[in-house]
Design an enzyme around this catalytic site. Structure first.
Site, PDB file in Angstrom:
ATOM      1  N   GLU A 181       0.924  -1.286   0.001  1.00 52.09           N
ATOM      2  CA  GLU A 181      -0.067  -0.175  -0.038  1.00 52.09           C
ATOM      3  C   GLU A 181       0.810   1.200  -0.142  1.00 52.09           C
ATOM      4  OE1 GLU A 181      -3.231  -0.186   3.137  1.00 52.09           O
ATOM      5  OE2 GLU A 181      -4.360  -1.590   1.736  1.00 52.09           O
TER       6      GLU A 181
ATOM      7  N   GLU B  57      -5.756  -7.761  -0.722  1.00 47.86           N
ATOM      8  CA  GLU B  57      -6.642  -7.401   0.424  1.00 47.86           C
ATOM      9  C   GLU B  57      -7.998  -6.917   0.123  1.00 47.86           C
ATOM     10  OE1 GLU B  57      -5.105  -4.687   3.389  1.00 47.86           O
ATOM     11  OE2 GLU B  57      -3.016  -5.264   3.152  1.00 47.86           O
TER      12      GLU B  57
END
Length: 476
Positions: free
Chosen positions: A188, A292
């Site tokens: 991320e 995710e």
């Protein structure tokens, strides 16, 4: 056994047969997170605080036993029994080097990572190695373990150099392990300029490929794995690479704007959000991995009689997302496998030493909304609203949406800084004081609370995952 590789839009085995990776992330293990295991703030803060309370030796003992119990053979066997075949393993760079002694490898960092990779292989489960925390913090959130909302990884070349060095060491260690499906070099990223992330990926690609030409790489999009719009033609320089989105839906969280009833409009919104994240890859015929995703769940101690109804609603979100993924034969890794009861496939029983020790503290954390993930700020909203109103009143509208907007709204930014960083910092010592005077035997029992035998199963979630994994397997 040979390496998995990326071929066009698919992950394939040595015979070119498609392999769809279906699994979960082992969050909260080698990269601890506050909402997963119940502490305030960041991992580096609680490790320092605990060492101050019980001493360095006992503190290291506790965290080592925590890592040992968190994932064992019983966990791997259960995971495989659900029909799942891949676990993403997030880890913190601090297991492998110290900030005060950079670029000096800590061989003990491999102890638990090797153990879990081997356990998974024994049960026929692939693993993906995920650098979840980088020096300086590669994103603006708590899980990069930097204690700030500034992602300084992007501002200092030395931080980037250290990550390149670390991946060289990891590649040397794991180059010949074919049960590792691939490497996820940076979780991320939030690069506000959108260009430095590509430069770093270029460096990491070259460094890893010089040592390990075989393992696939899974590269996250910018802004929390949601944005590839600035990647241009970067893919032409990279081979055997899949591109990772994180496909969370607001419908799966307490902040959902409306009840989710699976209407045509709501399902269209799910699909549109997902398609937008993967648009760059689809336009170029590239492989997508959903690294995710997944809702959070209500807990009876907080949501009371509404718990079951809320969770049935969240399961509808889950099922509708999977219906989208199945049509695209998407590989995915749901977040997450194990926690203390908010999102995990299995979760620590309320009757364990850890949960009884921290019962009142966890209620306090929930009331103060000091964790960002899935926060319910209803009990403190009136405290922070005047600050939000002040900013709206005194700051020009065009200056209010600071990066990483639009993922962070103004209220999210205030919550991150005021609640999740500031207030949580004041509770770190209180968390650590719960351990004062504990013997090694007591510390062991507390850590063992996270063992599989002390966990309950979220059967509704697990059945949906199993049914969908089986469905996709039968369609092959």
């Amino acid at each position: 056994m040979a390496y998995l590789k990326v071929s066009g839009t698919k992950i394939v085995d040595q015979n070119g047969k498609e392999v769809i990776l279906r699994g979960a992330g082992l969050g909260g293990w080698m990269n601890m997170e506050n909402f997963i295991s119940g502490y305030p703030g960041c991992e580096f803060q609680i490790r320092a605080a605990l060492a101050g309370v019980v001493g360095k030796e006992k503190s290291e003992f506790f965290f080592d036993k925590f890592l040992e119990y968190f994932f064992t053979d019983a966990d791997a066997a259960f995971f495989k029994s659900l029909g799942l075949n891949c676990i993403r393993l997030p880890f913190n760079y601090r297991h492998f080097e110290d900030d005060m002694n950079p670029r000096v490898l800590k061989p003990e960092g491999f102890k638990h990572l090797d153990r879990v990779i081997e356990l998974c292989a024994k049960h026929g489960i692939y693993t993906i190695l995920d650098l979840h925390t980088a020096p300086g913090g590669q994103n603006t959130d708590w899980h990069s373990d930097a204690g700030t909302h500034i992602a300084n990884f992007w501002n200092h070349k030395d931080f980037q150099d250290r990550v390149v060095w670390l991946w060289e060491e990891l590649a040397k260690h794991y180059a010949n392990n074919t049960w590792i499906a691939g490497y996820n070099p940076l979780n991320e990223p939030t690069d506000p300029y959108h260009t430095r992330v590509i430069d770093v990926y270029d460096r990491l690609y070259r460094a890893i490929r010089a040592i390990d030409p075989h393992h696939a790489l899974f590269l996250d999009g910018n802004t929390f794995a949601s944005d590839f719009s600035h990647f241009g033609d970067a893919h032409t320089r990279w081979e055997n690479v899949a591109y990772s989105i994180h496909d969370y839906s607001v419908f799966g969280f307490p902040a959902s704007p409306e009840a989710y009833t699976s209407t045509d409009t709501q399902r269209h919104r799910l699909r549109r959000s997902y398609e937008k994240k993967r648009q760059w890859m689809d336009e170029r015929g590239l492989c997508v991995w959903n690294g995710e995703w997944g809702p959070v769940y209500a807990r009876k101690e907080y949501e009371g009689d509404r718990t079951e109804a809320i969770n049935e609603e969240r399961y509808r979100v889950l099922q509708d997302q999977l219906s989208i993924y199945n049509k695209d034969r998407l590989s995915w890794s749901i977040w997450l496998y194990k926690d203390i009861g908010f999102q995990g496939m299995v979760y620590v029983s309320r009757e364990t030493p850890y949960m009884t020790l921290f019962k009142d503290f966890l209620a306090k954390k929930h009331r103060l909304a000091i964790d960002a993930w899935g926060a319910d700020d209803s009990q403190v909203r009136d405290i922070y609203q005047p600050l939000i109103d002040l900013i709206k009143r005194e700051v020009k509208p065009e200056h209010q949406n600071l990066y990483p907007a639009p993922v962070w709204k103004l209220s999210d930014r205030v919550g991150r800084l005021a609640r999740n960083i500031l207030v949580s910092e004041f509770l770190v010592q209180e968390w650590a004081e719960h351990f004062r005077g504990k013997s090694e035997e007591e510390l062991d029992a507390i850590a063992k609370s996270f063992s599989f035998d002390n966990c309950l199963h979220r059967d509704g979630l697990n059945k949906i995952l199993t049914d969908n994994a089986t469905l996709v397997a039968q369609e092959k």
